[in-house]
Scaffold this motif. Structure first.
Motif, PDB file in Angstrom:
ATOM      1  N   LYS A 148    -107.814  74.489  20.103  1.00 22.23           N
ATOM      2  CA  LYS A 148    -107.072  75.630  19.576  1.00 22.23           C
ATOM      3  C   LYS A 148    -105.980  76.079  20.536  1.00 22.23           C
ATOM      4  O   LYS A 148    -106.180  76.122  21.739  1.00 22.23           O
ATOM      5  CB  LYS A 148    -108.016  76.808  19.319  1.00 22.23           C
ATOM      6  N   ILE A 149    -104.860  76.417  19.956  1.00 23.00           N
ATOM      7  CA  ILE A 149    -103.804  77.066  20.724  1.00 23.00           C
ATOM      8  C   ILE A 149    -104.210  78.528  20.857  1.00 23.00           C
ATOM      9  O   ILE A 149    -104.431  79.203  19.859  1.00 23.00           O
ATOM     10  CB  ILE A 149    -102.443  76.984  19.999  1.00 23.00           C
ATOM     11  N   GLU A 150    -104.328  78.981  22.039  1.00 20.95           N
ATOM     12  CA  GLU A 150    -104.611  80.391  22.243  1.00 20.95           C
ATOM     13  C   GLU A 150    -103.351  81.175  21.890  1.00 20.95           C
ATOM     14  O   GLU A 150    -102.236  80.697  22.110  1.00 20.95           O
ATOM     15  CB  GLU A 150    -105.011  80.656  23.693  1.00 20.95           C
ATOM     16  N   VAL A 151    -103.541  82.360  21.369  1.00 12.60           N
ATOM     17  CA  VAL A 151    -102.398  83.172  20.948  1.00 12.60           C
ATOM     18  C   VAL A 151    -101.431  83.378  22.108  1.00 12.60           C
ATOM     19  O   VAL A 151    -100.216  83.271  21.941  1.00 12.60           O
ATOM     20  CB  VAL A 151    -102.886  84.520  20.369  1.00 12.60           C
ATOM     21  N   ASN A 152    -101.951  83.616  23.304  1.00  8.35           N
ATOM     22  CA  ASN A 152    -101.056  83.843  24.446  1.00  8.35           C
ATOM     23  C   ASN A 152    -100.362  82.550  24.894  1.00  8.35           C
ATOM     24  O   ASN A 152     -99.402  82.592  25.631  1.00  8.35           O
ATOM     25  CB  ASN A 152    -101.792  84.503  25.609  1.00  8.35           C
ATOM     26  N   SER A 174     -98.159  82.246   4.478  1.00 11.93           N
ATOM     27  CA  SER A 174     -98.079  83.507   3.728  1.00 11.93           C
ATOM     28  C   SER A 174     -99.296  84.386   4.005  1.00 11.93           C
ATOM     29  O   SER A 174     -99.324  85.540   3.602  1.00 11.93           O
ATOM     30  CB  SER A 174     -97.958  83.225   2.225  1.00 11.93           C
ATOM     31  N   GLU A 175    -100.289  83.841   4.699  1.00 11.02           N
ATOM     32  CA  GLU A 175    -101.471  84.629   5.083  1.00 11.02           C
ATOM     33  C   GLU A 175    -101.112  85.461   6.299  1.00 11.02           C
ATOM     34  O   GLU A 175    -101.071  84.951   7.408  1.00 11.02           O
ATOM     35  CB  GLU A 175    -102.654  83.707   5.384  1.00 11.02           C
ATOM     36  N   CYS A 176    -100.862  86.723   6.098  1.00 12.20           N
ATOM     37  CA  CYS A 176    -100.378  87.566   7.194  1.00 12.20           C
ATOM     38  C   CYS A 176    -101.499  88.055   8.108  1.00 12.20           C
ATOM     39  O   CYS A 176    -101.239  88.720   9.087  1.00 12.20           O
ATOM     40  CB  CYS A 176     -99.591  88.748   6.650  1.00 12.20           C
ATOM     41  N   PHE A 177    -102.736  87.703   7.811  1.00 15.33           N
ATOM     42  CA  PHE A 177    -103.831  88.237   8.597  1.00 15.33           C
ATOM     43  C   PHE A 177    -104.160  87.381   9.815  1.00 15.33           C
ATOM     44  O   PHE A 177    -105.058  87.707  10.569  1.00 15.33           O
ATOM     45  CB  PHE A 177    -105.074  88.408   7.713  1.00 15.33           C
ATOM     46  N   PHE A 178    -103.440  86.289  10.016  1.00 12.37           N
ATOM     47  CA  PHE A 178    -103.664  85.467  11.186  1.00 12.37           C
ATOM     48  C   PHE A 178    -103.053  86.124  12.412  1.00 12.37           C
ATOM     49  O   PHE A 178    -101.923  86.612  12.377  1.00 12.37           O
ATOM     50  CB  PHE A 178    -103.040  84.079  11.015  1.00 12.37           C
ATOM     51  N   GLU A 179    -103.789  86.091  13.498  1.00 13.38           N
ATOM     52  CA  GLU A 179    -103.282  86.618  14.771  1.00 13.38           C
ATOM     53  C   GLU A 179    -102.026  85.853  15.204  1.00 13.38           C
ATOM     54  O   GLU A 179    -101.142  86.402  15.837  1.00 13.38           O
ATOM     55  CB  GLU A 179    -104.385  86.513  15.833  1.00 13.38           C
ATOM     56  N   TYR A 180    -101.941  84.585  14.795  1.00  8.61           N
ATOM     57  CA  TYR A 180    -100.782  83.767  15.147  1.00  8.61           C
ATOM     58  C   TYR A 180     -99.511  84.322  14.524  1.00  8.61           C
ATOM     59  O   TYR A 180     -98.467  84.335  15.152  1.00  8.61           O
ATOM     60  CB  TYR A 180    -100.982  82.319  14.691  1.00  8.61           C
ATOM     61  N   THR A 181     -99.611  84.754  13.282  1.00 11.07           N
ATOM     62  CA  THR A 181     -98.432  85.304  12.608  1.00 11.07           C
ATOM     63  C   THR A 181     -97.920  86.522  13.363  1.00 11.07           C
ATOM     64  O   THR A 181     -96.714  86.669  13.588  1.00 11.07           O
ATOM     65  CB  THR A 181     -98.763  85.669  11.147  1.00 11.07           C
ATOM     66  N   LYS A 182     -98.820  87.366  13.765  1.00 19.18           N
ATOM     67  CA  LYS A 182     -98.451  88.559  14.525  1.00 19.18           C
ATOM     68  C   LYS A 182     -97.737  88.169  15.823  1.00 19.18           C
ATOM     69  O   LYS A 182     -96.669  88.705  16.153  1.00 19.18           O
ATOM     70  CB  LYS A 182     -99.716  89.369  14.834  1.00 19.18           C
TER      71      LYS A 182
END
Length: 186
Positions: A102-106, A128-136
């Protein structure tokens, strides 16, 4: 015309089926005309389709070999597909999310900084799934965010909910630009 040398990371967001991928491709072709080096990252981990739209194979032989070895030594650089002289594509990023790779968000920031050394612009086609931490995180790292929606009441209503959700993430709303796609006379 909102794109300038300071808007190097551009994320494309929006509702499912709104045309995010087509806008990503058209934007890359427009930037290519200015002899810029562009990387498109298909960050739609659920429905990556840019390779199909661009007419290239999803997996190179190099990736296929690494897949056969249980993802051994698979890196994001392995996912780069040359489209033409100025445009490259990172496809199948979902492979990085498998088998504890996994790519860590940071890590996203480091990935973008690495690619900014090589490319003039990075266009990130998001899910289109806006609930992913990645999108944020992608939105926070982006210099410019194009939100794509259709010009009808139902899609505008959905878009309003997305945009309200983004405001909870403290995304600077000045960097979000709304594009209406699939416009018609009605």
């Amino acid at each position: 015309v909102l794109i300038n040398k300071n808007n190097r990371i551009i994320s494309i967001l929006g509702n499912n089926g709104s045309g995010k991928s087509i806008v990503s491709i058209m934007l890359s072709k427009a930037l290519k005309r200015n002899n810029k080096k562009i990387l498109i990252i298909d960050f739609d981990v659920l429905n990556n389709s840019l390779h199909t739209l661009l007419g290239v194979k999803k997996y190179s032989e190099k990736i296929k070999n690494k897949l056969n070895n249980n993802f051994k030594d698979l890196k994001i650089e392995d996912l780069i597909i040359k489209i033409n002289k100025n445009i490259d594509l990172v496809s199948s990023i979902n492979l990085i999310f498998k088998n504890n790779k996994k790519i860590e968000v940071n890590e996203l920031k480091n990935i973008f900084l690495y690619f900014l050394i090589i490319y003039d612009f990075i266009i990130v086609d998001t899910t289109s799934e806006c609930f992913f931490e990645y999108t944020k995180e992608i939105m926070k790292l982006s210099d410019l965010c194009y939100f794509i929606t259709e010009a009808n009441l139902s899609e505008i209503s959905k878009s309003k909910r997305y945009l309200e959700f983004y405001s909870l993430w403290n995304i600077n709303n000045k960097k979000i630009k709304i594009l209406f796609n699939k416009y018609n006379n009605n």
